[in-house]
Write an enzyme that holds these catalytic residues in place. Structure first.
Site, short mmCIF file in Angstrom:
data_model
loop_
_atom_site.label_atom_id
_atom_site.label_comp_id
_atom_site.label_asym_id
_atom_site.label_seq_id
_atom_site.Cartn_x
_atom_site.Cartn_y
_atom_site.Cartn_z
N SER A 158 6.90 0.54 -9.20
CA SER A 158 6.25 -0.38 -10.13
C SER A 158 6.50 0.00 -11.59
O SER A 158 6.92 -0.83 -12.40
CB SER A 158 4.74 -0.39 -9.87
N GLY A 159 6.22 1.26 -11.93
CA GLY A 159 6.32 1.70 -13.32
C GLY A 159 7.76 1.80 -13.78
O GLY A 159 8.12 1.36 -14.89
N CYS A 185 4.22 0.28 -3.79
CA CYS A 185 3.44 -0.97 -3.76
C CYS A 185 4.12 -2.02 -2.88
O CYS A 185 3.49 -2.62 -2.01
CB CYS A 185 3.27 -1.49 -5.18
N CYS A 231 0.49 -1.83 -1.53
CA CYS A 231 -0.31 -3.04 -1.78
C CYS A 231 0.14 -4.26 -0.98
O CYS A 231 -0.69 -4.93 -0.36
CB CYS A 231 -0.25 -3.44 -3.25
N LYS A 239 0.14 -4.01 2.94
CA LYS A 239 -1.27 -3.81 3.29
C LYS A 239 -2.03 -5.14 3.22
O LYS A 239 -2.75 -5.50 4.14
CB LYS A 239 -1.86 -2.77 2.31
N TYR A 291 13.78 -7.18 -6.35
CA TYR A 291 13.79 -6.04 -7.27
C TYR A 291 15.22 -5.65 -7.64
O TYR A 291 15.51 -5.35 -8.80
CB TYR A 291 13.02 -4.86 -6.66
N TYR A 317 -10.29 4.30 -0.50
CA TYR A 317 -10.01 2.88 -0.31
C TYR A 317 -8.95 2.64 0.75
O TYR A 317 -9.05 1.67 1.53
CB TYR A 317 -9.70 2.18 -1.64
N GLU A 339 -9.65 0.34 4.06
CA GLU A 339 -8.78 -0.85 4.23
C GLU A 339 -8.12 -0.83 5.61
O GLU A 339 -8.12 -1.84 6.33
CB GLU A 339 -7.73 -0.89 3.13
N ARG A 370 -15.88 7.27 -2.67
CA ARG A 370 -16.32 8.15 -3.77
C ARG A 370 -15.79 7.59 -5.10
O ARG A 370 -14.66 7.13 -5.19
CB ARG A 370 -15.75 9.55 -3.53
N GLY A 378 -5.90 11.07 0.72
CA GLY A 378 -5.47 11.19 -0.67
C GLY A 378 -3.96 11.29 -0.81
O GLY A 378 -3.23 11.38 0.17
N ASP A 388 1.78 6.88 -10.84
CA ASP A 388 1.04 7.81 -10.00
C ASP A 388 1.43 9.27 -10.23
O ASP A 388 0.63 10.17 -9.99
CB ASP A 388 1.26 7.48 -8.51
N THR A 411 -0.99 -0.13 -9.22
CA THR A 411 0.25 -0.77 -9.63
C THR A 411 0.21 -1.37 -11.04
O THR A 411 1.09 -1.10 -11.85
CB THR A 411 0.65 -1.83 -8.58
N ALA A 421 -9.74 -3.26 -6.83
CA ALA A 421 -10.15 -3.99 -5.62
C ALA A 421 -10.01 -3.07 -4.43
O ALA A 421 -9.16 -2.18 -4.42
CB ALA A 421 -9.26 -5.21 -5.42
N HIS A 474 -20.91 -24.42 -9.03
CA HIS A 474 -21.78 -24.51 -7.87
C HIS A 474 -21.17 -25.39 -6.79
O HIS A 474 -20.57 -26.42 -7.13
CB HIS A 474 -23.14 -25.10 -8.30
N GLU A 486 -21.04 -17.70 -8.92
CA GLU A 486 -22.05 -18.19 -9.87
C GLU A 486 -23.20 -17.18 -10.04
O GLU A 486 -23.90 -17.19 -11.04
CB GLU A 486 -22.59 -19.56 -9.47
C1 LIG Z 1 -1.47 2.15 1.36
C2 LIG Z 1 -1.52 1.90 -0.13
C3 LIG Z 1 -2.12 0.76 -0.60
C4 LIG Z 1 -2.17 0.51 -1.96
N1 LIG Z 1 -2.79 -0.63 -2.38
C5 LIG Z 1 -2.84 -0.91 -3.71
C6 LIG Z 1 -3.44 -2.10 -4.16
O1 LIG Z 1 -3.93 -2.91 -3.37
N2 LIG Z 1 -3.43 -2.36 -5.49
C7 LIG Z 1 -2.87 -1.48 -6.39
O2 LIG Z 1 -2.90 -1.76 -7.59
N3 LIG Z 1 -2.32 -0.32 -5.99
C8 LIG Z 1 -2.29 -0.03 -4.67
N4 LIG Z 1 -1.69 1.14 -4.24
C9 LIG Z 1 -1.18 2.09 -5.26
C10 LIG Z 1 0.20 1.64 -5.79
O3 LIG Z 1 1.08 1.46 -4.71
C11 LIG Z 1 0.72 2.70 -6.75
O4 LIG Z 1 -0.25 2.94 -7.74
C12 LIG Z 1 2.02 2.25 -7.42
O5 LIG Z 1 3.02 1.96 -6.48
C13 LIG Z 1 2.50 3.35 -8.38
O6 LIG Z 1 3.72 2.98 -8.95
P1 LIG Z 1 4.70 4.12 -9.47
O7 LIG Z 1 5.77 3.42 -10.23
O8 LIG Z 1 3.95 5.19 -10.12
O9 LIG Z 1 5.31 4.80 -8.14
P2 LIG Z 1 5.91 4.20 -6.82
O10 LIG Z 1 5.69 2.75 -6.69
O11 LIG Z 1 5.43 5.09 -5.75
O12 LIG Z 1 7.48 4.39 -7.01
C14 LIG Z 1 8.07 5.66 -7.08
C15 LIG Z 1 9.49 5.55 -6.57
O13 LIG Z 1 10.17 6.74 -6.89
C16 LIG Z 1 11.04 7.06 -5.83
N5 LIG Z 1 11.36 8.49 -5.95
C17 LIG Z 1 10.52 9.55 -5.76
N6 LIG Z 1 11.16 10.69 -6.00
C18 LIG Z 1 12.43 10.35 -6.36
C19 LIG Z 1 13.57 11.10 -6.75
N7 LIG Z 1 13.55 12.44 -6.82
N8 LIG Z 1 14.72 10.43 -7.03
C20 LIG Z 1 14.77 9.07 -6.96
N9 LIG Z 1 13.71 8.32 -6.61
C21 LIG Z 1 12.55 8.96 -6.32
C22 LIG Z 1 10.25 6.69 -4.60
O14 LIG Z 1 11.10 6.51 -3.48
C23 LIG Z 1 9.57 5.41 -5.05
O15 LIG Z 1 10.33 4.29 -4.72
C24 LIG Z 1 -1.60 1.42 -2.89
C25 LIG Z 1 -0.98 2.58 -2.41
C26 LIG Z 1 -0.95 2.83 -1.05
C27 LIG Z 1 -0.28 4.08 -0.56
#
Ligand SMILES: Cc1cc2nc3c(=O)[nH]c(=O)nc-3n(C[C@H](O)[C@H](O)[C@H](O)COP(=O)(O)OP(=O)(O)OC[C@H]3O[C@@H](n4cnc5c(N)ncnc54)[C@H](O)[C@@H]3O)c2cc1C
Length: 456
Positions: free
Chosen positions: A15-16, A43, A48, A51, A98, A176, A180, A203, A264, A305, A313, A343, A438, A443
């Site tokens: 995502s980031g 995600c 997300c 899920k 993507y 969460y 879920e 928590r 976690g 993260d 996300t 959520a 309503h 509401e």
């Molecule tokens: C089961 C579950 C449900 C979730 N539900 C929600 C939700 O409903 N709503 C919400 O907002 N968030 C949710 N999240 C959290 C959300 O998925 C994360 O906060 C989000 O994906 C973080 O984005 P990011 O860019 O930090 O990392 P990520 O999306 O984890 O992307 C990191 C990427 O880096 C890659 N990578 C790692 N190391 C290397 C490396 N050395 N070289 C090259 N690539 C590498 C990985 O393969 C991955 O593709 C959920 C998470 C989980 C596990």
């Protein structure tokens, strides 16, 4: 001619990372991104999105049950392989999107695990690339408790790929992700036990929300055990699993088909070469960053993260956009982590924004609390005994609404709108001046009257 191959090298196409790469490229920067697994990240591939698709699937059971009271009858059966195959097809489609987004933006994608050789050099599959700026966006990974037989358990990563739907499931963890998946497996017909070592699930959430959701889960038939630790796991000859759990007294054996650790996540920083490059990590292995997501090495930033701030996300996306704008857009942008809505796609779901009652009581001298619990209109005909909770937390001195919480159908959708009002700092009077829609559950947020002081 630049001395570097790229202006920005992003490690991790989640995502980031993807958002930062696209925005930076839009500002004219030469950008590359490395991805060890599948573009889209947690995600899209194993978080997300899949899920939420499984949550939809699980909720159909109650919809079908309720339909009878509305005059419908249907003979329904459920197929796990169909659900998983359809979900996989959708995830593959999103992964392609993507890839296309990166390509269209002119971002080079390198597929493989990357690590830093020095602050300006990254290595992937024995090839090295240099960049003026590095962005670490590697996300996190699930933590597995160190108990005997832990290898027999799965995490959320594997839960999306099970060949068969387990009939009896133990979920270890009450955060969460745990609740879920508890709702998903229960809704799809499994017998679910949630074992959580703490005093109440979820928590960090508002206490009324935590208790309300616990009651609703128990009412639906989930076995939620608090102060409960898992000690060991064994595999039986028939393929089932025996978990030894302890709730206060003597250990007890629970026979199940699957055990899911939802205990976690940890930042994915191992083997990245960060410390050797001088990047400071905290005690949990997260990259330490300032408000502009800059690490202790000035040309290395980190978002999402991997920084262990708010692991969601939309937060990772905004942090990524802020870094790209600060580096290449001629404007310094810091991410504002206050009032981020959350959520929980449990059944019933939770929506929350701002402070819990306890956090508000710690932050303000005097706090007004308004709550309502009620049976949603839809449940009157069906007779479903599920109740909705709506709650506002108000700073008594300014009358500003500093927290809003809901447990009930559509809570995540509703809280997105309420979050605008909380973020804007609106007062209880302004909530009250808003005319209700309503008949809705939402509401209640503009008609709450019964006030009490916050519990301290
Ligand atoms: C089961 C579950 C449900 C979730 N539900 C929600 C939700 O409903 N709503 C919400 O907002 N968030 C949710 N999240 C959290 C959300 O998925 C994360 O906060 C989000 O994906 C973080 O984005 P990011 O860019 O930090 O990392 P990520 O999306 O984890 O992307 C990191 C990427 O880096 C890659 N990578 C790692 N190391 C290397 C490396 N050395 N070289 C090259 N690539 C590498 C990985 O393969 C991955 O593709 C959920 C998470 C989980 C596990």
């Amino acid at each position: 001619m630049s001395q570097f191959d790229y202006d920005l090298f992003v490690i991790g196409a989640g995502s980031g990372g993807v958002r930062a790469a696209r925005i930076a490229a839009g500002f004219g920067a030469r950008v590359a991104v490395a991805e060890a697994d599948r573009p889209g990240g947690t995600c899209v591939i194993r978080g997300c999105v899949p899920k939420k698709l499984l949550v939809y699937a699980a909720h159909f059971r109650e919809e079908l049950e309720d339909a009878a009271a509305y005059g419908w009858s249907a003979d329904a059966t459920f197929s796990w392989p169909t659900l998983i195959a359809n979900k996989d097809r959708e995830i593959a489609r999103l992964e392609d999107i993507y890839r296309t987004l990166l390509k269209t933006a002119g971002v080079s994608l390198y597929e493989g695990r990357a690590f830093l050789v020095d602050p300006h050099t990254v290595e992937i599959a024995a090839r090295r690339y240099t960049a003026r700026h590095m962005l670490v966006a590697t996300g996190g990974q699930p933590v597995r408790p160190d108990v005997p037989g832990a290898g027999f358990a799965i995490t959320s990563d594997e839960a999306f790929q099970l060949a068969e739907m387990p009939r009896r499931v133990l979920i270890v963890g009450g955060g969460y992700v745990g609740v879920e998946f508890g709702g998903i497996f229960h809704g799809l017909g499994a017998q679910v036990t949630i074992a959580y070592r703490g005093e109440q699930i979820l928590r960090g959430f508002d206490d009324d929300v935590r208790h309300h959701l616990h009651d609703e889960l128990a009412r639906k038939g989930l076995d939620v055990r608090l102060h409960c630790d898992s000690r060991s796991i064994e595999r039986r000859a028939d393929g089932s699993l025996a978990a030894t759990i302890v709730t206060g007294g003597a250990p007890q054996q629970l026979e199940v088909d699957a055990i899911l650790f939802a205990t976690g996540r940890q930042p994915a920083t191992a083997g990245l070469g960060l410390e050797a490059s001088g990047v400071q990590l905290d005690a949990h292995g997260a990259v330490v960053v300032d408000e502009y997501s800059r690490s202790s090495v000035p040309n290395i930033h980190a978002v999402g993260d991997v920084t262990n701030r708010v692991a969601l996300t939309p937060v990772a996306i905004r942090e990524g956009a802020a870094v790209a704008t600060t580096l290449f857009g001629g404007r310094r942008v810091a991410m504002d982590h206050r009032d981020v809505p959350h959520a929980v796609f449990s059944q019933p779901p939770v929506g929350t924004v701002g402070l819990s009652e306890a956090a508000a009581a710690a932050a303000y001298e005097s706090v007004d609390v308004y709550t309502a619990t009620f049976r949603p209109l839809k449940n009157t005909l069906s007779g479903r005994n599920e109740r909705t909770l709506v709650k506002l937390v108000v700073d008594a001195a300014t009358q500003r609404v500093v927290g809003a919480h809901m447990v009930g159908p559509d809570a995540p959708e509703i809280i997105q709108g309420i979050a605008i009002a909380v973020k804007a700092g609106l007062t209880k009077e302004q909530f009250d001046a808003t005319v209700a829609v309503h008949p809705t559950a939402a509401e209640e947020f503009v008609t709450l009257r019964d006030k009490r002081a916050a519990r301290r």
